[in-house]
Design a protein around this motif. Structure first.
Motif, mmCIF file in Angstrom:
data_model
loop_
_atom_site.group_PDB
_atom_site.id
_atom_site.type_symbol
_atom_site.label_atom_id
_atom_site.label_comp_id
_atom_site.label_asym_id
_atom_site.label_seq_id
_atom_site.Cartn_x
_atom_site.Cartn_y
_atom_site.Cartn_z
ATOM 1 N N TRP A 129 14.167 48.280 25.532
ATOM 2 C CA TRP A 129 14.932 48.505 25.934
ATOM 3 C C TRP A 129 15.288 48.606 27.348
ATOM 4 N N GLN A 164 18.817 46.924 13.988
ATOM 5 C CA GLN A 164 19.996 47.754 14.658
ATOM 6 C C GLN A 164 19.522 49.309 13.267
ATOM 7 N N TYR A 167 17.769 51.829 14.689
ATOM 8 C CA TYR A 167 17.304 52.763 15.882
ATOM 9 C C TYR A 167 18.725 53.504 16.573
ATOM 10 N N ARG A 174 23.387 54.608 25.990
ATOM 11 C CA ARG A 174 24.928 53.862 25.928
ATOM 12 C C ARG A 174 25.083 53.215 26.956
ATOM 13 N N PHE A 188 26.180 47.496 20.190
ATOM 14 C CA PHE A 188 26.558 48.445 19.705
ATOM 15 C C PHE A 188 27.068 49.111 18.919
ATOM 16 N N GLN A 198 24.022 52.998 17.023
ATOM 17 C CA GLN A 198 22.823 51.817 16.645
ATOM 18 C C GLN A 198 22.893 50.770 17.253
ATOM 19 N N PHE A 199 21.820 50.558 18.414
ATOM 20 C CA PHE A 199 21.475 49.590 19.358
ATOM 21 C C PHE A 199 20.313 48.363 18.949
ATOM 22 N N ASP A 200 21.494 47.571 19.036
ATOM 23 C CA ASP A 200 20.748 45.698 18.732
ATOM 24 C C ASP A 200 20.115 45.307 20.000
ATOM 25 N N TYR A 204 20.632 42.015 22.012
ATOM 26 C CA TYR A 204 20.212 41.845 23.744
ATOM 27 C C TYR A 204 19.951 40.882 24.179
#
Length: 262
Positions: A129, A164, A167, A174, A188, A198-200, A204
């Motif tokens: 990230w 996601q 994570y 965020r 998100f 939850q982050f994708d 991204y």
């Protein structure tokens, strides 16, 4: 000896490449399998053997080139292999030299392999990230362009990375990405608890590739965290309070044509 079986992308079928997991190696213990991380507590002889197996599985006879990865946005042009103790601190590398095999190590971050077949230029990027937000994808594409590639001709594959659902991040994470921009809110989803998300990462990175003008993108959607038999995972090791974790490798290279090695 049975060689490990790489995961391949149809978009990169015309160049030697592959995403390796932990299967097919000689390491034991917490890093059992095909651990290629020089920074682990693994036996250096096992790491060297695993690296030899990875090269043989993707591009036999090639000269492997890897970096000292630091979660940066720095990309370097490679003309020849580096000694292990002279690896540049960077997170992406590109080349137009046949015979070199570019390697990126990951353990949840997204490995990205890129190729402009017409120009004879390939690249590999380590996109966690932090590096993705900092611009490592765009830096990789720019370095490829400096060697004659064209963004609209580049094909890119995003290999196994944390997915996601695996994570979870906090509100500060965020907020950091939203401040950087790139319409980050869409990556998100609400988490199981308040102020958790939850982050994708894969989506991204794909968006950053598109923003850099990359013409074709293959996201393999393979989760490293949820499959301990196949992949190493930093986050899984952290959640298990384990003192070490293995690294897997993504590889891409060129055969024939192009410029020759020095």
């Amino acid at each position: 000896m049975t060689l490990p079986v790489p995961i391949r992308s149809a978009m990169l079928a015309s160049v030697p490449h592959g995403f390796l997991g932990r299967e097919g190696g000689v390491s034991t213990g917490l890093v059992a399998g095909l651990n290629v991380g020089l920074g682990t507590a693994d036996d250096p002889a096992a790491v060297a053997e695993n690296r030899r197996r990875a090269v043989a599985a993707v591009m036999p006879g090639a000269r492997l080139v890897t970096l000292y990865q630091v979660h940066s946005a720095d990309a370097v042009v490679v003309d020849a292999p580096f000694a292990d103790d002279a690896r540049p601190r960077a997170d992406a590398l590109v080349t137009d030299r046949p015979g070199l095999l570019l390697g990126i190590l990951t353990a949840d971050c997204a490995p990205v392999l890129l190729a402009d077949v017409e120009a004879g230029v390939v690249g590999a990027a380590h996109a966690g990230w932090r590096g993705a937000a900092g611009g490592v994808v765009e830096a990789t594409v720019a370095r490829m362009v400096s060697l004659g590639a064209r963004p609209d001709r580049i094909a890119a594959a995003i290999g196994p990375a944390i997915a996601q659902p695996s994570y979870e991040v906090d509100d500060a994470f965020r907020a950091n990405l939203l401040a950087i921009g790139h319409d980050a809110d869409r990556f998100f989803a609400p988490g199981a608890a308040p102020r958790r998300f939850q982050f994708d990462l894969e989506a991204y990175v794909a968006a950053r590739l598109r923003a850099a003008g990359v013409g074709r993108i293959d996201a393999l959607s393979t989760d490293t965290y949820s499959d301990p038999a196949r992949f190493f995972s930093f986050r899984r090791a952290t959640h298990g309070a384990e003192p070490d974790y293995g690294r897997q490798i993504a590889l891409i290279g060129l055969t024939g044509g192009g410029r020759t090695l020095p």
